[in-house]
Design an enzyme around this catalytic site. Structure first.
Site, mmCIF file in Angstrom:
data_model
loop_
_atom_site.group_PDB
_atom_site.id
_atom_site.type_symbol
_atom_site.label_atom_id
_atom_site.label_comp_id
_atom_site.label_asym_id
_atom_site.label_seq_id
_atom_site.Cartn_x
_atom_site.Cartn_y
_atom_site.Cartn_z
ATOM 1 N N ARG A 15 -44.331 20.301 18.323
ATOM 2 C CA ARG A 15 -45.540 21.007 18.764
ATOM 3 C C ARG A 15 -45.434 21.585 20.178
ATOM 4 N NH1 ARG A 15 -50.288 17.054 17.860
ATOM 5 N NH2 ARG A 15 -48.675 15.454 17.898
ATOM 6 N N LYS A 22 -38.549 17.881 24.195
ATOM 7 C CA LYS A 22 -39.854 17.581 24.809
ATOM 8 C C LYS A 22 -39.738 16.720 26.051
ATOM 9 C CE LYS A 22 -42.857 14.677 22.819
ATOM 10 N NZ LYS A 22 -43.928 14.266 21.888
ATOM 11 N N ASN A 225 -47.828 15.864 23.662
ATOM 12 C CA ASN A 225 -47.359 16.408 22.381
ATOM 13 C C ASN A 225 -47.344 17.926 22.369
ATOM 14 O OD1 ASN A 225 -47.045 13.866 20.998
ATOM 15 N ND2 ASN A 225 -49.271 13.739 20.996
ATOM 16 N N ARG A 330 -33.387 31.227 53.152
ATOM 17 C CA ARG A 330 -32.694 31.048 51.877
ATOM 18 C C ARG A 330 -31.590 30.016 52.009
ATOM 19 N NH1 ARG A 330 -30.768 36.764 50.761
ATOM 20 N NH2 ARG A 330 -29.777 35.703 49.006
ATOM 21 N N ALA A 377 -36.031 42.892 67.214
ATOM 22 C CA ALA A 377 -36.669 43.347 65.972
ATOM 23 C C ALA A 377 -35.736 44.273 65.206
ATOM 24 C CB ALA A 377 -37.966 44.076 66.304
ATOM 25 N N ASN A 383 -23.566 42.049 56.057
ATOM 26 C CA ASN A 383 -22.575 41.010 55.749
ATOM 27 C C ASN A 383 -21.840 41.268 54.447
ATOM 28 O OD1 ASN A 383 -24.994 40.564 54.351
ATOM 29 N ND2 ASN A 383 -24.534 38.392 54.078
ATOM 30 N N TYR A 384 -22.208 42.314 53.755
ATOM 31 C CA TYR A 384 -21.637 42.562 52.432
ATOM 32 C C TYR A 384 -21.150 43.993 52.373
ATOM 33 C CZ TYR A 384 -21.474 42.625 47.288
ATOM 34 O OH TYR A 384 -21.081 42.726 45.985
ATOM 35 N N SER A 402 -33.096 45.807 69.757
ATOM 36 C CA SER A 402 -33.828 46.172 68.540
ATOM 37 C C SER A 402 -32.989 47.077 67.648
ATOM 38 C CB SER A 402 -35.104 46.926 68.905
ATOM 39 O OG SER A 402 -35.945 46.078 69.640
ATOM 40 N N ALA A 420 -30.517 49.170 71.860
ATOM 41 C CA ALA A 420 -31.354 49.474 70.692
ATOM 42 C C ALA A 420 -30.629 50.461 69.782
ATOM 43 C CB ALA A 420 -32.688 50.050 71.154
HETATM 44 C C1 UD1 Z 1 -47.089 6.826 16.917
HETATM 45 C C2 UD1 Z 1 -47.767 5.622 16.241
HETATM 46 C C3 UD1 Z 1 -49.260 5.764 16.328
HETATM 47 C C4 UD1 Z 1 -49.679 5.884 17.775
HETATM 48 C C5 UD1 Z 1 -48.917 7.028 18.434
HETATM 49 C C6 UD1 Z 1 -49.187 6.997 19.932
HETATM 50 C C7 UD1 Z 1 -46.226 4.972 14.457
HETATM 51 C C8 UD1 Z 1 -45.955 5.019 13.020
HETATM 52 N N1 UD1 Z 1 -47.337 5.592 14.868
HETATM 53 O O1 UD1 Z 1 -47.474 7.960 16.166
HETATM 54 O O2 UD1 Z 1 -49.903 4.637 15.743
HETATM 55 O O3 UD1 Z 1 -51.067 6.107 17.835
HETATM 56 O O4 UD1 Z 1 -47.510 6.887 18.259
HETATM 57 O O5 UD1 Z 1 -48.576 8.088 20.539
HETATM 58 O O6 UD1 Z 1 -45.466 4.416 15.205
HETATM 59 N N2 UD1 Z 1 -39.460 8.748 17.729
HETATM 60 C C9 UD1 Z 1 -38.123 8.507 17.617
HETATM 61 N N3 UD1 Z 1 -37.568 8.456 16.380
HETATM 62 C C10 UD1 Z 1 -38.280 8.627 15.260
HETATM 63 C C11 UD1 Z 1 -39.673 8.872 15.386
HETATM 64 C C12 UD1 Z 1 -40.235 8.917 16.635
HETATM 65 O O7 UD1 Z 1 -37.427 8.337 18.613
HETATM 66 O O8 UD1 Z 1 -37.704 8.566 14.178
HETATM 67 C C13 UD1 Z 1 -40.060 8.802 19.055
HETATM 68 C C14 UD1 Z 1 -40.607 10.170 19.385
HETATM 69 O O9 UD1 Z 1 -39.633 10.948 20.052
HETATM 70 C C15 UD1 Z 1 -41.782 9.848 20.283
HETATM 71 C C16 UD1 Z 1 -42.250 8.501 19.807
HETATM 72 O O10 UD1 Z 1 -41.172 7.935 19.088
HETATM 73 O O11 UD1 Z 1 -41.394 9.726 21.638
HETATM 74 C C17 UD1 Z 1 -43.490 8.563 18.949
HETATM 75 O O12 UD1 Z 1 -43.223 9.328 17.807
HETATM 76 P P1 UD1 Z 1 -44.321 10.245 17.149
HETATM 77 O O13 UD1 Z 1 -43.744 10.888 15.950
HETATM 78 O O14 UD1 Z 1 -44.947 11.116 18.170
HETATM 79 O O15 UD1 Z 1 -45.380 9.149 16.686
HETATM 80 P P2 UD1 Z 1 -46.838 9.428 16.279
HETATM 81 O O16 UD1 Z 1 -46.854 10.008 14.941
HETATM 82 O O17 UD1 Z 1 -47.511 10.157 17.366
HETATM 83 CA CA CA Z 2 -46.903 11.404 19.400
#
Ligand code: UD1
Ligand code: CA
Length: 454
Positions: A15, A22, A225, A330, A377, A383-384, A402, A420
Site C-alpha cells: 500500500r 516500506k 502502511n 556547498r 564583491a 575553477n573549471y 571588486s 576592480a
Molecule cells: C498484523 C496482525 C494484526 C494486528 C496488526 C498490527 C496477524 C495475523 N495480524 O496484521 O492482528 O492488528 O498486525 O499492525 O499477525 N511480515 C513478515 N512476513 C510475513 C508477513 C508479515 O515479515 O509473512 C511482517 C510485515 O513486513 C509487517 C508485519 O509483519 O512488518 C505485519 O504484517 P502485516 O501483513 O502488516 O500484518 P497485518 O495484516 O497488518
Molecule cells: Ca500492517
C-alpha cells in the site's frame, strides 16, 4: 533471564506503492527500520531481522546492527517468526516480537512489556490499543473475566466483533520455550497464511493466560502502511524531536515550522528561527542563531555562528562565523573562526581561513584563502576550464578588488592586491598589485589606493 528480539520486516508494503521497501522509507530523515533496531536494544544481543522484499537494500542500511533471517515467501506473521526458530531456540528465555514499520514505539514501552511478562506466569504478554478507529487491526476478544481469548483479524470478524475498540498492535513478549514448542501448532488460514495471532487460542486451549497491556491511542502505536500514515509518523516524530531539543536548552521560535532530523545535534542556547530544516547529521554548537529560512544538511557548526536565509550542505563553520542572508555553502566548504560571508556568496570545496571577509555576491570554488583576506564583491574563481577543475590559492591579508576573475590554477601571494575588474590569469607575487585584462603589475609610481567595498 535473557531476551531476544525479532523484528518482522519481510513484507512488501504494497500500500505504500513504492519501489523502495516500506521499512526503508525515512521518518525524520532516518529509514524506519532503524528505529525498530534501536528500540530492540532492550535486549543485549542484536535483534533478528526477518527480511524478504528488498532484503539486500535493508541489509545495506542496517548493516551489523542486526542478525538476518530470510523469509523467502511471506506466508504470514506466524511463518515469519518460525524462520527465526533455528537461530534463537535455546538461546534466551524470552522473545519479543515487533514490526519494522512502527517507528514511534519507545524502548520504555518494550521494557515494560518485557517486565510484565517476567512477572507473568502465562505463555506471553502483548500490547493492545484502545481506539475509536480500529479499522484494519485484529480485534481483541476477552472473556467475562477480562482474559484475552482470541484475536480476530478484521477480514474474518463478525459485525459485532468489528465494533470492538481494543485492537492488536502485533507486539508480543513470549516465554521462549513455549513459543518454540507451539509455533508448529499454528494452523494454516483459509488464505494460506500462518497467523501469529492464532497463538492466543492455542494458549487458551491449554489453560494458559495471556497478559494484555492496553495503551491508549498515543502516537507511539502508529504503524505505517500507507503514505498517509507515513506523514502522520513524520509529524509525530518531529513533535517528539523538537520537544526533546527544547527541553535540552534549545529555543525553537516556532516548533511547528522547524524540521530537525533524528541524528542532528544542537548545543544549548542556540536559537532556531522558523522555517529551518536541520537535516542529516548536522551538528550545531552552542549559542548559534539559525534562520529564519535556512537549510543545513550534514553541516557542522561551531559556537556562536549566525546563519540567515541560507543553504549549508556538507560544509563546516568554526566558531563565530556568520553567513547570509542568501549564502550557499556547498560540499567541502570550510570556514574558519570569525569568517564573515555576506549575501549571495557561494563557496564550494574551499577553505576560508580565520577572519576572511566575503561580504557580497561571489563564487569561490577549489580555493584556499589566507587569513584576513578581503574578497571584493563579484569575485569569481574560474575553477573549471570545461574539462578539469583547478585550484586557486590566495595568501593572507590579500585584497581582491571588486569583480575580479581568478582564472585557475593561480596563486596570489600574501598582501597582494587586484584592481576592480581584473582578470587574473597568472600568479601574482606577494605584495604586488595587478590590474586589467589580463591582469598585469603596474609600475610602482602609478600605485593608487583601492577603495574597499563595504
Ligand atoms: C498484523 C496482525 C494484526 C494486528 C496488526 C498490527 C496477524 C495475523 N495480524 O496484521 O492482528 O492488528 O498486525 O499492525 O499477525 N511480515 C513478515 N512476513 C510475513 C508477513 C508479515 O515479515 O509473512 C511482517 C510485515 O513486513 C509487517 C508485519 O509483519 O512488518 C505485519 O504484517 P502485516 O501483513 O502488516 O500484518 P497485518 O495484516 O497488518
Ligand atoms: Ca500492517
Amino acid at each position: 533471564m535473557t531476551l531476544d528480539v525479532i523484528i518482522l520486516a519481510a513484507g512488501k508494503g504494497t500500500r505504500m506503492k513504492s519501489r523502495l521497501p516500506k521499512v526503508l522509507h525515512p521518518v525524520a530523515g532516518q529509514p524506519m527500520i532503524l528505529y525498530s533496531v534501536e528500540v530492540a536494544q532492550v535486549a543485549s544481543h542484536p535483534p533478528v531481522l526477518i527480511i524478504g522484499h528488498g532484503s539486500d537494500a535493508v541489509k545495506e542500511i542496517v548493516g551489523d546492527r542486526a542478525r538476518y533471517v530470510m523469509q523467502q515467501e511471506q506466508l504470514g506473521t506466524g511463518h515469519a517468526v518460525m524462520q527465526a526458530q533455528s537461530t534463537l531456540e535455546g538461546h534466551s528465555n524470552a522473545v519479543l516480537v515487533i514490526y519494522g514499520d512502527m517507528p514511534l514505539l519507545r524502548a520504555e514501552t518494550l521494557q515494560a512489556l518485557y517486565e510484565a511478562q517476567q512477572a507473568h506466569t502465562g505463555p506471553f504478554s502483548m500490547l493492545t490499543n484502545v481506539t475509536d478507529t480500529p479499522r484494519g487491526f485484529g480485534r481483541i476478544l476477552r472473556d467475562e473475566n477480562g482474559f484475552v481469548t482470541a484475536i480476530v483479524e478484521e477480514a474474518h470478524a463478525t459485525v459485532e466483533q468489528r465494533a470492538i475498540r481494543e485492537v492488536n498492535l502485533g507486539i508480543y513478549c513470549f516465554d521462549a520455550a513455549w513459543l518454540w514448542a507451539h509455533l508448529k501448532d499454528i494452523p494454516i488460514s483459509p488464505k494460506g497464511e500462518y497467523y501469529l495471532t492464532d497463538l492466543v487460542e492455542i494458549a487458551v486451549r491449554e489453560g494458559g493466560q495471556i497478559n494484555a497491556l492496553p495503551m491508549t491511542d498515543s502516537g507511539e502505536v502508529l504503524g505505517v502502511n500507507t503514505r498517509v500514515h507515513l506523514a502522520e509518523a513524520e509529524a509525530e516524530m518531529q513533535r517528539r524531536i523538537n520537544e526533546r531539543w527544547m527541553l535540552a536548552g534549545v529555543t525553537l521560535i516556532d516548533p511547528s515550522r522547524t524540521v530537525i532530523h533524528a541524528q542532528v545535534q544542537i548545543g544549548q542556547d542556540t536559537v532556531i528561527w522558523p522555517d529551518c530544516y536541520l537535516l542529516g547529521e548536522t551538528v550545531i554548537g552552542e549559542a548559534c542563531r539559525i534562520g529564519p529560512n535556512s537549510t543545513l544538511l550534514n553541516a557542522n557548526l561551531g559556537d556562536r555562528c549566525q546563519v540567515q536565509y541560507s543553504v549549508i550542505e556538507y560544509a563546516t563553520l568554526e566558531d563565530d562565523v556568520d553567513v547570509g542572508p542568501f549564502g550557499h555553502l556547498r560540499k567541502g566548504a570550510y570556514l574558519e573562526a570569525g569568517v564573515h560571508m555576506g549575501n549571495f556568496g557561494e563557496v564550494k570545496n574551499s577553505r576560508l581561513r580565520r577572519g576572511v571577509k566575503m561580504g557580497h555576491f561571489g563564487y569561490l570554488g577549489d580555493a584556499d584563502v589566507g587569513e584576513d583576506t578581503n574578497i571584493g564583491a563579484g569575485t569569481i574563481t574560474a575553477n573549471y576550464d570545461g574539462m578539469q577543475k583547478h585550484k586557486t590559492q590566495i595568501g593572507r591579508d590579500v585584497f581582491i578588488g571588486s569583480d575580479t576573475v581568478l582564472v585557475a590554477p593561480v596563486i596570489i601571494g600574501d598582501q597582494a592586491r587586484t584592481g576592480a575588474g581584473a582578470v587574473v590569469t597568472r600568479d601574482v607575487d606577494a605584495g604586488n598589485l595587478v590590474l586589467g585584462v589580463p591582469a598585469k603589475p603596474r609600475p610602482k609610481d602609478e600605485h593608487k589606493p583601492q577603495e574597499e567595498t563595504q
